[in-house]
Design an enzyme around this catalytic site. Structure first.
Site, PDB file in Angstrom:
ATOM      1  N   ASP A  98      -3.019 -18.108   2.644  1.00  0.00           N
ATOM      2  CA  ASP A  98      -4.196 -18.781   2.066  1.00  0.00           C
ATOM      3  C   ASP A  98      -4.761 -19.798   3.051  1.00  0.00           C
ATOM      4  O   ASP A  98      -5.975 -19.933   3.223  1.00  0.00           O
ATOM      5  CB  ASP A  98      -3.880 -19.412   0.704  1.00  0.00           C
ATOM      6  CG  ASP A  98      -2.536 -20.108   0.631  1.00  0.00           C
ATOM      7  OD1 ASP A  98      -1.772 -20.084   1.627  1.00  0.00           O
ATOM      8  OD2 ASP A  98      -2.232 -20.699  -0.420  1.00  0.00           O
ATOM      9  N   LYS A 137       3.446 -15.387   3.104  1.00  0.00           N
ATOM     10  CA  LYS A 137       3.364 -16.203   1.881  1.00  0.00           C
ATOM     11  C   LYS A 137       4.805 -16.564   1.516  1.00  0.00           C
ATOM     12  O   LYS A 137       5.310 -16.246   0.437  1.00  0.00           O
ATOM     13  CB  LYS A 137       2.655 -15.402   0.777  1.00  0.00           C
ATOM     14  CG  LYS A 137       2.330 -16.184  -0.481  1.00  0.00           C
ATOM     15  CD  LYS A 137       1.234 -17.209  -0.304  1.00  0.00           C
ATOM     16  CE  LYS A 137       1.054 -18.024  -1.585  1.00  0.00           C
ATOM     17  NZ  LYS A 137       0.142 -19.174  -1.407  1.00  0.00           N
ATOM     18  N   ASP A 158      -5.167  -6.478   6.065  1.00  0.00           N
ATOM     19  CA  ASP A 158      -6.368  -5.786   5.588  1.00  0.00           C
ATOM     20  C   ASP A 158      -7.454  -6.822   5.276  1.00  0.00           C
ATOM     21  O   ASP A 158      -8.600  -6.713   5.721  1.00  0.00           O
ATOM     22  CB  ASP A 158      -6.004  -4.974   4.334  1.00  0.00           C
ATOM     23  CG  ASP A 158      -7.159  -4.140   3.822  1.00  0.00           C
ATOM     24  OD1 ASP A 158      -8.098  -3.857   4.602  1.00  0.00           O
ATOM     25  OD2 ASP A 158      -7.140  -3.768   2.628  1.00  0.00           O
ATOM     26  N   TYR A 176       0.809  -1.218   0.000  1.00  0.00           N
ATOM     27  CA  TYR A 176       0.000   0.000   0.000  1.00  0.00           C
ATOM     28  C   TYR A 176       0.845   1.272   0.000  1.00  0.00           C
ATOM     29  O   TYR A 176       0.332   2.360  -0.217  1.00  0.00           O
ATOM     30  CB  TYR A 176      -0.965   0.022   1.205  1.00  0.00           C
ATOM     31  CG  TYR A 176      -2.021  -1.071   1.185  1.00  0.00           C
ATOM     32  CD1 TYR A 176      -1.958  -2.107   0.261  1.00  0.00           C
ATOM     33  CD2 TYR A 176      -3.067  -1.071   2.083  1.00  0.00           C
ATOM     34  CE1 TYR A 176      -2.906  -3.111   0.239  1.00  0.00           C
ATOM     35  CE2 TYR A 176      -4.026  -2.073   2.072  1.00  0.00           C
ATOM     36  CZ  TYR A 176      -3.935  -3.094   1.148  1.00  0.00           C
ATOM     37  OH  TYR A 176      -4.881  -4.091   1.135  1.00  0.00           O
ATOM     38  N   ASP A 213     -10.907  -8.191   7.786  1.00  0.00           N
ATOM     39  CA  ASP A 213     -12.300  -8.156   7.341  1.00  0.00           C
ATOM     40  C   ASP A 213     -12.944  -9.532   7.508  1.00  0.00           C
ATOM     41  O   ASP A 213     -14.095  -9.652   7.924  1.00  0.00           O
ATOM     42  CB  ASP A 213     -12.405  -7.739   5.862  1.00  0.00           C
ATOM     43  CG  ASP A 213     -12.613  -6.244   5.706  1.00  0.00           C
ATOM     44  OD1 ASP A 213     -12.158  -5.488   6.588  1.00  0.00           O
ATOM     45  OD2 ASP A 213     -13.226  -5.831   4.707  1.00  0.00           O
TER      46      ASP A 213
HETATM   47  C1  IPM Z   1      -8.987  -0.526   6.276  1.00  0.00           C
HETATM   48  C2  IPM Z   1      -9.423   0.005   4.948  1.00  0.00           C
HETATM   49  C3  IPM Z   1      -8.285   0.848   4.375  1.00  0.00           C
HETATM   50  C4  IPM Z   1      -7.043  -0.007   4.331  1.00  0.00           C
HETATM   51  C5  IPM Z   1      -8.568   1.463   3.000  1.00  0.00           C
HETATM   52  C6  IPM Z   1      -9.848   2.258   3.002  1.00  0.00           C
HETATM   53  C7  IPM Z   1      -7.418   2.275   2.506  1.00  0.00           C
HETATM   54  O1  IPM Z   1      -9.740  -1.044   4.103  1.00  0.00           O
HETATM   55  O2  IPM Z   1      -8.765   0.279   7.189  1.00  0.00           O
HETATM   56  O3  IPM Z   1      -8.844  -1.734   6.405  1.00  0.00           O
HETATM   57  O4  IPM Z   1      -6.919  -0.853   3.474  1.00  0.00           O
HETATM   58  O5  IPM Z   1      -6.228   0.147   5.196  1.00  0.00           O
HETATM   59 MG    MG Z   2      -9.772  -2.909   5.030  1.00  0.00          MG
END
Ligand code: IPM
Ligand code: MG
Length: 360
Positions: free
Chosen positions: A227, A195, A251, A146, A255
């Protein structure tokens, strides 16, 4: 004690949920005799509207000068908002990356915990939900893909895009140390995710984690490929205590971990660096579709404020009081619509904030 808090409500449901967290903080201040002062700052779409960019240098400097930063959420509906018709470097998400980098917040802590009361919202099989889970994902936040160089070019009529994933050993070491420190305060079990069967950056990651591990002999360390980790999170989430990983993997995995808790509306996060200054924000986004309707769940932001009390202000008892109040409200059957279940009492954003504050 006195603390100065930068509040960044942001966009969508951001202002509503930050308001509830502030309500809870004010209650903490009253009961425990602290003084919290606040300063509101613009970031995200609202800052684009005001200044043409999602985070100005001036705002960043003010955030830096505060004792800590509490953020709601930034961004709008990607397909449908003028905030995305501008240069990528000025868009809402760029502001988020800029503030993390600008405040040197390299360690992102995202706890994923299954409340017994919300077990029915867990999408996993009953036996897995019954076993419960309680993990924290430690995500490296200011390096990797990123933040690497990127470009889009056209070579002989063919469009080509490049992103680069770079980590040096110091970046890996400092996040690994944070991961082990957190593990020492928990079940002392750390799973490092990479990985390493493909990527050089992952092989270095694994080597450095093993070096750091030598200083924490009490912590059990396992390495897991990303994975496989994605699979294990839905197969047997109870096996995880601390998950240590690089930026993009973290990231995605965070989620996934949030989803199995039943609602992303419950998940807090803390971004920390080498000093006490931290950035605290819910793990969810700005949910523009439900903004302004008093239905958003403020709990993730309130729990993020609890993390702020603990990590930036060293107010452990106060942090625990907020977490206990959240637990109590759930036990008492109050639910926002995202976590509503039969027999429970449906409340809005503000009522949820009130119920939590009055239990402190
Ligand atoms: C998070 C979000 C951010 C990230 C995006 C919006 C840049 O997905 O905080 O996880 O990837 O860090
Ligand atoms: Mg995120």
């Amino acid at each position: 004690m006195n603390f100065h808090i930068a509040l960044i409500p942001g966009d969508g449901i951001g202002p509503e949920i930050v308001e509830e967290a502030r309500k809870v903080l004010d209650r903490v201040a009253e009961i425990y005799h602290h003084q919290f002062t606040y300063e509101k700052l613009l970031m995200g779409g609202c800052s684009i509207d005001a200044y043409g960019t999602s985070l100005t240098d001036e705002t960043l400097a003010r955030a830096k000068a505060a004792d800590s930063v509490l953020l709601g959420a930034v961004g709008g509906d990607v397909g449908n908002s003028r905030w995305y018709d501008i240069d990528p470097k000025d868009r809402p998400e760029a502001g988020l990356l800029k503030i993390r980098k600008g405040l040197e917040l390299f360690a992102n802590i995202r706890p994923a915990y299954l409340y017994r009361e919300l077990k029915d919202a867990c999408p996993l099989r009953e036996a897995i939900a019954d076993a419960g889970f309680d993990m924290v994902i430690m995500r490296e936040l200011t390096g990797g893909l990123y933040f690497g160089e990127r470009k889009t070019e056209e070579i002989n009529g063919v469009r080509r895009a490049t992103d680069t994933l770079v980590y040096d050993e110091n970046e890996i070491r400092r996040i690994a140390v944070k991961g082990f420190e957190i593990a020492m305060k928990r079940k002392k079990h750390l799973i490092s995710v990479d990985k390493a069967n493909v990527l050089d950056s992952s092989r270095l990651w694994r080597a450095v984690v093993n070096e750091v591990a030598k200083s924490y002999p009490e912590v059990t360390v396992t390495h897991m490929l990303v994975d496989n980790c994605a699979m294990q999170l839905v197969k047997d989430p109870a096996q995880f205590d601390v998950v240590l990983t690089e930026n993009m993997f973290g990231d995605i995995l965070s989620d996934e971990a949030s989803m199995i808790t039943g609602s992303i509306g419950m998940l807090s996060s803390a971004s920390l660096g080498a000093t006490k200054l931290g950035l605290y924000e819910p793990s969810h986004g700005s949910a523009p579709d439900i903004a302004g309707k008093n239905i958003a769940n403020p709990i993730a932001t309130i729990l993020s404020a609890a993390m702020m009390l603990r990590y930036s202000f060293d107010l452990d008892q106060e942090a625990k009081a907020v977490e206990d109040a959240v637990q109590q409200v759930l036990t008492d059957g109050y639910r926002t619509s995202d976590i509503m279940a039969e027999g429970c009492k449906l409340v809005g954003t503000r009522e949820m904030g009130d119920r939590i504050a009055e239990r402190i």
